[in-house]
Design a protein around this motif. Structure first.
Motif, PDB file in Angstrom:
ATOM      1  N   ASP A  67       5.493   6.135  12.697  1.00 53.45           N
ATOM      2  CA  ASP A  67       4.113   5.957  13.158  1.00 53.45           C
ATOM      3  C   ASP A  67       3.845   4.503  13.526  1.00 53.45           C
ATOM      4  O   ASP A  67       4.615   3.616  13.194  1.00 53.45           O
ATOM      5  N   ILE A  68       2.707   4.326  14.179  1.00 49.97           N
ATOM      6  CA  ILE A  68       2.197   2.964  14.355  1.00 49.97           C
ATOM      7  C   ILE A  68       1.051   2.806  13.361  1.00 49.97           C
ATOM      8  O   ILE A  68       0.108   3.601  13.369  1.00 49.97           O
ATOM      9  N   VAL A  69       1.185   1.819  12.476  1.00 52.54           N
ATOM     10  CA  VAL A  69       0.115   1.567  11.506  1.00 52.54           C
ATOM     11  C   VAL A  69      -0.765   0.463  12.079  1.00 52.54           C
ATOM     12  O   VAL A  69      -0.319  -0.674  12.230  1.00 52.54           O
ATOM     13  N   ILE A  70      -1.977   0.824  12.420  1.00 48.77           N
ATOM     14  CA  ILE A  70      -2.895  -0.161  13.020  1.00 48.77           C
ATOM     15  C   ILE A  70      -3.769  -0.692  11.888  1.00 48.77           C
ATOM     16  O   ILE A  70      -4.616   0.014  11.350  1.00 48.77           O
ATOM     17  N   ASN A  71      -3.503  -1.942  11.521  1.00 39.53           N
ATOM     18  CA  ASN A  71      -4.102  -2.499  10.298  1.00 39.53           C
ATOM     19  C   ASN A  71      -5.347  -3.333  10.591  1.00 39.53           C
ATOM     20  O   ASN A  71      -5.505  -3.866  11.689  1.00 39.53           O
ATOM     21  N   ALA A  72      -6.177  -3.428   9.567  1.00 39.36           N
ATOM     22  CA  ALA A  72      -7.349  -4.327   9.553  1.00 39.36           C
ATOM     23  C   ALA A  72      -8.310  -4.068  10.708  1.00 39.36           C
ATOM     24  O   ALA A  72      -8.816  -4.993  11.335  1.00 39.36           O
ATOM     25  N   VAL A  73      -8.549  -2.805  10.988  1.00 39.32           N
ATOM     26  CA  VAL A  73      -9.476  -2.452  12.064  1.00 39.32           C
ATOM     27  C   VAL A  73     -10.912  -2.617  11.547  1.00 39.32           C
ATOM     28  O   VAL A  73     -11.282  -2.048  10.513  1.00 39.32           O
ATOM     29  N   ALA A  74     -11.690  -3.421  12.273  1.00 44.17           N
ATOM     30  CA  ALA A  74     -13.067  -3.705  11.831  1.00 44.17           C
ATOM     31  C   ALA A  74     -13.948  -2.476  12.036  1.00 44.17           C
ATOM     32  O   ALA A  74     -13.900  -1.856  13.102  1.00 44.17           O
ATOM     33  N   PRO A  75     -14.728  -2.136  11.034  1.00 41.20           N
ATOM     34  CA  PRO A  75     -15.647  -1.009  11.211  1.00 41.20           C
ATOM     35  C   PRO A  75     -16.823  -1.444  12.088  1.00 41.20           C
ATOM     36  O   PRO A  75     -17.109  -2.633  12.176  1.00 41.20           O
ATOM     37  N   ALA A 131       0.842  -1.211   0.000  1.00 42.44           N
ATOM     38  CA  ALA A 131       0.000   0.000   0.000  1.00 42.44           C
ATOM     39  C   ALA A 131       0.874   1.256   0.000  1.00 42.44           C
ATOM     40  O   ALA A 131       0.653   2.186  -0.781  1.00 42.44           O
ATOM     41  N   VAL A 132       1.898   1.259   0.838  1.00 43.29           N
ATOM     42  CA  VAL A 132       2.795   2.415   0.918  1.00 43.29           C
ATOM     43  C   VAL A 132       3.552   2.564  -0.405  1.00 43.29           C
ATOM     44  O   VAL A 132       3.715   3.673  -0.926  1.00 43.29           O
ATOM     45  N   GLY A 133       3.991   1.421  -0.973  1.00 48.54           N
ATOM     46  CA  GLY A 133       4.703   1.448  -2.254  1.00 48.54           C
ATOM     47  C   GLY A 133       3.829   2.021  -3.368  1.00 48.54           C
ATOM     48  O   GLY A 133       4.278   2.856  -4.157  1.00 48.54           O
ATOM     49  N   LEU A 134       2.577   1.572  -3.430  1.00 46.10           N
ATOM     50  CA  LEU A 134       1.657   2.073  -4.463  1.00 46.10           C
ATOM     51  C   LEU A 134       1.464   3.575  -4.301  1.00 46.10           C
ATOM     52  O   LEU A 134       1.463   4.331  -5.275  1.00 46.10           O
ATOM     53  N   ARG A 135       1.317   3.994  -3.061  1.00 42.24           N
ATOM     54  CA  ARG A 135       1.090   5.419  -2.774  1.00 42.24           C
ATOM     55  C   ARG A 135       2.300   6.264  -3.193  1.00 42.24           C
ATOM     56  O   ARG A 135       2.160   7.316  -3.814  1.00 42.24           O
ATOM     57  N   ALA A 136       3.497   5.782  -2.816  1.00 41.15           N
ATOM     58  CA  ALA A 136       4.724   6.533  -3.112  1.00 41.15           C
ATOM     59  C   ALA A 136       4.951   6.613  -4.624  1.00 41.15           C
ATOM     60  O   ALA A 136       5.269   7.677  -5.161  1.00 41.15           O
ATOM     61  N   ALA A 183      -5.112   4.230  -1.038  1.00 42.85           N
ATOM     62  CA  ALA A 183      -5.915   5.448  -1.251  1.00 42.85           C
ATOM     63  C   ALA A 183      -6.142   6.199   0.066  1.00 42.85           C
ATOM     64  O   ALA A 183      -6.431   7.391   0.054  1.00 42.85           O
ATOM     65  N   LEU A 184      -6.020   5.480   1.170  1.00 41.70           N
ATOM     66  CA  LEU A 184      -6.243   6.133   2.467  1.00 41.70           C
ATOM     67  C   LEU A 184      -4.985   6.816   3.003  1.00 41.70           C
ATOM     68  O   LEU A 184      -5.023   7.548   3.973  1.00 41.70           O
ATOM     69  N   LEU A 185      -3.843   6.525   2.364  1.00 36.14           N
ATOM     70  CA  LEU A 185      -2.566   7.073   2.840  1.00 36.14           C
ATOM     71  C   LEU A 185      -2.230   8.360   2.119  1.00 36.14           C
ATOM     72  O   LEU A 185      -1.304   8.423   1.333  1.00 36.14           O
ATOM     73  N   ARG A 186      -3.018   9.372   2.317  1.00 34.30           N
ATOM     74  CA  ARG A 186      -2.696  10.633   1.625  1.00 34.30           C
ATOM     75  C   ARG A 186      -2.957  11.796   2.547  1.00 34.30           C
ATOM     76  O   ARG A 186      -3.458  11.660   3.603  1.00 34.30           O
ATOM     77  N   ASP A 240     -12.308  -8.272   1.147  1.00 34.85           N
ATOM     78  CA  ASP A 240     -12.045  -8.756  -0.208  1.00 34.85           C
ATOM     79  C   ASP A 240     -11.615 -10.214  -0.160  1.00 34.85           C
ATOM     80  O   ASP A 240     -10.728 -10.578   0.604  1.00 34.85           O
ATOM     81  N   THR A 241     -12.229 -11.040  -0.991  1.00 32.86           N
ATOM     82  CA  THR A 241     -11.771 -12.417  -1.148  1.00 32.86           C
ATOM     83  C   THR A 241     -11.799 -12.740  -2.634  1.00 32.86           C
ATOM     84  O   THR A 241     -12.858 -12.575  -3.246  1.00 32.86           O
ATOM     85  N   PRO A 242     -10.719 -13.227  -3.224  1.00 32.13           N
ATOM     86  CA  PRO A 242      -9.390 -13.320  -2.630  1.00 32.13           C
ATOM     87  C   PRO A 242      -8.744 -11.935  -2.533  1.00 32.13           C
ATOM     88  O   PRO A 242      -9.155 -10.997  -3.208  1.00 32.13           O
ATOM     89  N   TRP A 243      -7.715 -11.874  -1.676  1.00 43.57           N
ATOM     90  CA  TRP A 243      -6.946 -10.642  -1.496  1.00 43.57           C
ATOM     91  C   TRP A 243      -6.149 -10.373  -2.772  1.00 43.57           C
ATOM     92  O   TRP A 243      -5.545 -11.302  -3.313  1.00 43.57           O
ATOM     93  N   ASN A 244      -6.160  -9.154  -3.263  1.00 42.81           N
ATOM     94  CA  ASN A 244      -5.427  -8.870  -4.510  1.00 42.81           C
ATOM     95  C   ASN A 244      -4.857  -7.452  -4.503  1.00 42.81           C
ATOM     96  O   ASN A 244      -4.969  -6.759  -3.488  1.00 42.81           O
ATOM     97  N   VAL A 245      -4.240  -7.065  -5.634  1.00 41.19           N
ATOM     98  CA  VAL A 245      -3.596  -5.747  -5.677  1.00 41.19           C
ATOM     99  C   VAL A 245      -4.634  -4.641  -5.451  1.00 41.19           C
ATOM    100  O   VAL A 245      -4.372  -3.652  -4.765  1.00 41.19           O
ATOM    101  N   ALA A 246      -5.838  -4.832  -6.006  1.00 40.67           N
ATOM    102  CA  ALA A 246      -6.883  -3.813  -5.849  1.00 40.67           C
ATOM    103  C   ALA A 246      -7.237  -3.631  -4.364  1.00 40.67           C
ATOM    104  O   ALA A 246      -7.578  -2.524  -3.935  1.00 40.67           O
ATOM    105  N   SER A 247      -7.129  -4.707  -3.590  1.00 42.02           N
ATOM    106  CA  SER A 247      -7.431  -4.603  -2.147  1.00 42.02           C
ATOM    107  C   SER A 247      -6.395  -3.691  -1.489  1.00 42.02           C
ATOM    108  O   SER A 247      -6.736  -2.807  -0.692  1.00 42.02           O
ATOM    109  N   ALA A 248      -5.117  -3.924  -1.836  1.00 42.81           N
ATOM    110  CA  ALA A 248      -4.045  -3.085  -1.266  1.00 42.81           C
ATOM    111  C   ALA A 248      -4.192  -1.640  -1.753  1.00 42.81           C
ATOM    112  O   ALA A 248      -3.894  -0.694  -1.022  1.00 42.81           O
ATOM    113  N   GLN A 249      -4.691  -1.498  -2.985  1.00 40.95           N
ATOM    114  CA  GLN A 249      -4.895  -0.151  -3.536  1.00 40.95           C
ATOM    115  C   GLN A 249      -5.926   0.623  -2.708  1.00 40.95           C
ATOM    116  O   GLN A 249      -5.811   1.837  -2.522  1.00 40.95           O
ATOM    117  N   LYS A 250      -6.907  -0.092  -2.177  1.00 37.94           N
ATOM    118  CA  LYS A 250      -7.918   0.565  -1.330  1.00 37.94           C
ATOM    119  C   LYS A 250      -7.251   1.149  -0.083  1.00 37.94           C
ATOM    120  O   LYS A 250      -7.627   2.215   0.398  1.00 37.94           O
TER     121      LYS A 250
END
Ligand SMILES: Nc1ncnc2c1ncn2[C@@H]1O[C@H](COP(=O)(O)OP(=O)(O)OP(=O)(O)O)[C@@H](O)[C@H]1O
Ligand SMILES: [Mg+2]
Length: 317
Positions: free
Chosen positions: A221-229, A27-32, A314-317, A301-311
């Motif tokens: 930073d601390i990146v807190i991942n996969a937090v359930a809404p 995700a960070v790589g895609l953003r950068a 998109a939040l890292l801006r 997302d199932t299966p996990w893919n590049v588009a999932s990481a892209q989501k």
């Protein structure tokens, strides 16, 4: 929105096994890369996952373009790092081969404390210094997707161990350069990836203490991942009561398939429980450290893919 700074060339992502380090690295790589930075993800850990996620063959210790402009990855396999180190040190391939193929040497490298880690970090350091034809740095950003906590600590301690063990000589010099790079606040920043759960949070706090103790790697930073809404917009008692009634009514109306209304309610209640548990640990992390937190949601997302990481990107801006 969460901003992640790209003002230092080496961005390290570390954390407990399975918390999403590689996912966040992507995700960070895609953003950068999207921001125009020439970006290389250096993957470590048990198996190579990033190039295959992008549908590429294993990187075989070569920088592999991922099919996204300005984004490449490489899997830093320790054995390949050793071979590379020997080749670079001996220059003459004919001399290098017997060393690389020697079982005795391989066993020695496996057993010598910190040696294969130094060789792997040497490769990372080379990328940090790599210049293009015009003499400009080849990569604006190098993301190290570090191994899980235990191995990660061994990795980050290896320069110190090697320096203590050797005191002088080529390994000492390499270890010193790596140690300087890792501790340099102008070049390096480590972000810790975690889940908002008990064990990963405990390991995150331990890791912060270690970095600020003997390791001296500058923290970001601390990146807190996969937090359930939250499963419900407004989880009031009345609303939940009404929902408990609703399945019975809709079931009576016969509009359910194989998965009954009780199962759907159980899943929603489970997700809501997770959401509250995650919120508790997010607060705990925020209360117990002075580091900034970046909260990334659970992506369904199932299966996990590049588009999932892209989501997530998109939040890292
Ligand atoms: N935000 C997210 N939402 C939903 N699923 C996620 C999220 N982040 C990661 N995952 C899932 O968790 C899996 C494991 O993530 P990942 O491989 O990034 O963890 P890791 O920390 O790199 O693991 P390891 O320590 O084994 O290298 C991913 O394949 C993906 O399916
Ligand atoms: Mg990983």
């Amino acid at each position: 929105m969460s901003v992640i700074a790209f003002d230092r060339r080496l961005l390290i992502l570390s954390g407990k096994g399975g918390v999403g380090k590689s996912t966040v690295a992507v995700a960070v790589g895609l953003r950068a890369a999207e921001q125009g930075l020439e970006t290389l993800i250096c993957e470590m850990g048990e198996n190579e996952k990033i190039a295959p996620l992008f549908g590429r063959a294993a990187s075989s210790f070569r920088e592999t373009p991922l099919g996204v402009p300005r984004l490449s990855s490489i899997y830093l396999d320790p054995q390949e790092a050793f071979n590379d180190y020997v080749r670079a040190s001996l220059k003459l391939a004919a001399l290098a081969r017997p060393l690389i193929e020697s079982r005795l040497i391989r066993a020695f490298v496996q057993a010598a404390p910190g040696l294969k880690e130094i060789m792997t970090l040497t490769k990372l350091m080379e990328f940090e210094r790599l210049k293009d034809r015009k003499g400009k740095p080849k990569y604006d950003l190098i993301i190290l997707d570090a191994p899980a906590t235990g191995h990660g600590m061994t990795l980050f301690r290896s320069p110190m161990l090697a320096m203590r063990a050797t005191k002088v000589g080529p390994i000492y010099q390499k270890a010193k350069l790596i140690s300087d790079l890792l501790a340099d606040t102008a070049r390096t920043r480590m972000h810790i990836v975690t889940l908002a759960e008990e064990m990963p949070v405990a390991e995150t706090l331990e890791m912060i203490a270690a970095m600020r103790g003997d390791l001296h790697i500058p923290l970001g930073d601390i990146v807190i991942n996969a937090v359930a809404p939250p499963a419900f917009q407004e989880a009031s008692g009345e609303l939940l009561d009404a929902l408990q009634q609703a399945p019975a009514i809709t079931a009576a109306a016969g509009c359910w398939g194989a998965i009954g209304p009780q199962a759907v309610m159980a899943v929603a209640a489970h997700m809501d429980g997770r959401s509250r548990l995650n919120a508790h640990y997010v607060r705990q992390l925020q209360d117990s450290t002075d580091l900034a937190t970046i909260v990334l949601p659970f992506v369904f997302d199932t299966p996990w893919n590049v588009a999932s990481a892209q989501k997530l990107a998109a939040l890292l801006r």
